[in-house]
Design an enzyme around this catalytic site. Structure first.
Site, mmCIF file in Angstrom:
data_model
loop_
_atom_site.group_PDB
_atom_site.id
_atom_site.type_symbol
_atom_site.label_atom_id
_atom_site.label_comp_id
_atom_site.label_asym_id
_atom_site.label_seq_id
_atom_site.Cartn_x
_atom_site.Cartn_y
_atom_site.Cartn_z
ATOM 1 N N LYS A 115 -25.005 24.891 21.191
ATOM 2 C CA LYS A 115 -25.646 25.784 22.166
ATOM 3 C C LYS A 115 -24.721 26.026 23.363
ATOM 4 O O LYS A 115 -24.731 27.125 23.938
ATOM 5 C CB LYS A 115 -26.997 25.212 22.594
ATOM 6 C CG LYS A 115 -28.034 25.187 21.465
ATOM 7 C CD LYS A 115 -28.306 26.587 20.909
ATOM 8 C CE LYS A 115 -29.404 26.624 19.867
ATOM 9 N NZ LYS A 115 -29.676 27.987 19.371
ATOM 10 N N SER B 53 -30.638 25.964 24.689
ATOM 11 C CA SER B 53 -31.521 24.797 24.612
ATOM 12 C C SER B 53 -31.249 23.841 25.772
ATOM 13 O O SER B 53 -30.108 23.748 26.263
ATOM 14 C CB SER B 53 -31.255 24.072 23.294
ATOM 15 O OG SER B 53 -31.870 22.804 23.287
ATOM 16 N N TYR C 156 -26.069 19.648 17.901
ATOM 17 C CA TYR C 156 -26.938 20.788 18.193
ATOM 18 C C TYR C 156 -26.707 21.288 19.622
ATOM 19 O O TYR C 156 -26.527 22.490 19.858
ATOM 20 C CB TYR C 156 -28.404 20.376 17.996
ATOM 21 C CG TYR C 156 -29.378 21.450 18.371
ATOM 22 C CD1 TYR C 156 -29.555 22.562 17.551
ATOM 23 C CD2 TYR C 156 -30.111 21.383 19.553
ATOM 24 C CE1 TYR C 156 -30.448 23.568 17.901
ATOM 25 C CE2 TYR C 156 -31.006 22.376 19.906
ATOM 26 C CZ TYR C 156 -31.164 23.466 19.074
ATOM 27 O OH TYR C 156 -32.039 24.467 19.425
ATOM 28 N N ASN D 198 -24.594 27.995 10.668
ATOM 29 C CA ASN D 198 -25.733 28.713 11.258
ATOM 30 C C ASN D 198 -25.602 28.907 12.770
ATOM 31 O O ASN D 198 -25.905 29.975 13.287
ATOM 32 C CB ASN D 198 -27.035 27.962 10.965
ATOM 33 C CG ASN D 198 -27.356 27.975 9.477
ATOM 34 O OD1 ASN D 198 -27.600 29.033 8.904
ATOM 35 N ND2 ASN D 198 -27.327 26.813 8.855
#
Lengths: 252, 252
Positions: B154, B108, B150, B83
């Site tokens: 980013k 982020s 995560y 994703n």
């Protein structure tokens, strides 16, 4: 065979072969490689397959992760994704599971060489030296500026290493390798800025393997001491005591 | 329906819904979403499938790319890879093919929040304010320090955007979004540093959509104006004229 146990990924490549020649007999060497490597224990597997590569990491102190698709100038996305993005994740994850102490990651000057689109770097790498007396050096603290997907994949590997270091206590040292040639000399105007001799790069990689355990994470540029270079060499000197001995300009 | 054509990925998420409410009627909105979104033209596809998402980009001026696995605190690797890593590549590539002018990428604060392991940031986010009067701000020029996979994903999306901007002339603006809650107020001690209200983030995203075409690439932090914040807000003020109106401290 003696000394620490070092696993080299991509030992069949140009830098892998040079590194092997430089350290053989001083380390207990192993290879993780897609093709066969003769004369050292070689675990043959696809770097994109975590379960297949994991056994190679058992009992290893230090990994030197050179394997990547470095096809010039621009490997296709599918290969970048498989070999560089997933492959590098797999190497860190397999190292973590096997309680390896350190990964030396072969990053690249391509993490920042996008800056060569801008003056004065565009002049430097084209060999247009008129009026160029000094220029801002790019350091390990400068924002990245990746050239091509290859450079982006190396930014990924550095950021992933930072995260494994912070979260899992793995020691990660990233080396932003300059342009290394089989001919072992500068081959283009750009090389007078970014070339790295084979002996300079293998000695830097050795310093990274030998560096104090307390180093949790760091990034170093690796080029020869080129007159027209723009990549900082003070940081590896200060931290590792590494001084390149070659100079591209000597090969004009 | 009027104004520029804006494609929003991940419109069914918290920020996507808030953004839609804020700009609806002023832009010609479309959604690219896995699940159905009612009331706007919605192209349903998996962001990990380039050919499947490509038709959604035809005729679009600006993409706001919010879709990602942002499951707290740490989505599994396979989902990050599909994703966030592949998905974000696909969005840039589909935008390039369709000659989209700009991608606003929802990055982020997790690109830098690994620094919260170190003092004084560890004190700031724990609410231990004794003796804390000032601290170095983290800016868009600071080295990244990703928290969890995560955050690494980013960093990847930002570096990829830089490369698409340099190589293909796509305009890319990255917004390092802080902690946004459905409750729209700070929910933990850490939030007094990193919280962003819904109205602050949607106004920042709008400014990024509206920013001058000449902006080829930039990175902005997006948090409310928090007393204990450590993420720079001067750069988005200087470049975009964006000023957050909310303050976490007002919600004690």
């Amino acid at each position: 065979m003696a000394g620490r146990s070092v696993l080299v990924t991509g030992m069949s490549g140009l830098i892998g072969r040079a590194l092997r020649e430089h350290v053989e007999g001083r380390y207990t060497l192993r290879a993780l490689n897609r093709s066969a490597v003769e004369g050292v224990p070689c675990h043959r597997a696809d770097i994109g397959d975590l379960e297949a590569i994991a056994p190679a990491f058992e009992g290893v102190d230090t990994v030197v992760h050179l394997a990547a698709d470095a096809t010039s100038p621009n490997p296709p996305w599918e290969s970048i994704l498989h070999n560089n993005v997933t492959g590098t994740y797999n190497v860190y994850e397999a190292a973590r599971r096997a309680k390896v102490k350190r990964v030396v990651f072969a990053s690249s000057g391509a993490t920042v060489s996008g800056i060569e689109k801008d003056k004065p770097y565009s002049d430097l790498v084209a060999g247009r030296y008129d009026g160029l007396t000094s220029w801002p050096m790019v350091t390990h603290l400068s924002p990245v500026r990746p050239a091509a997907l290859y450079g982006v994949s190396k930014v990924w590997g550095e950021a992933l290493g930072r995260q494994f270091a912070d979260t899992h206590g793995l020691s990660v040292i990233c080396v932003r390798i300059g342009r290394v040639h089989a001919e072992d000399r500068p081959m283009s105007p750009r090389d007078f800025a970014v070339w790295c001799s084979q002996r300079d790069i293998v000695r830097l990689l050795e310093r990274c393997v030998e560096a104090p355990e307390a180093i949790r994470y760091d990034i170093f540029f690796g080029t020869s001491r080129n007159k027209w270079g723009y990549r900082d060499l003070e940081h590896p000197s200060a931290v590792l005591g590494w001084e390149p001995v070659d100079v591209a300009e000597d090969h004009r």
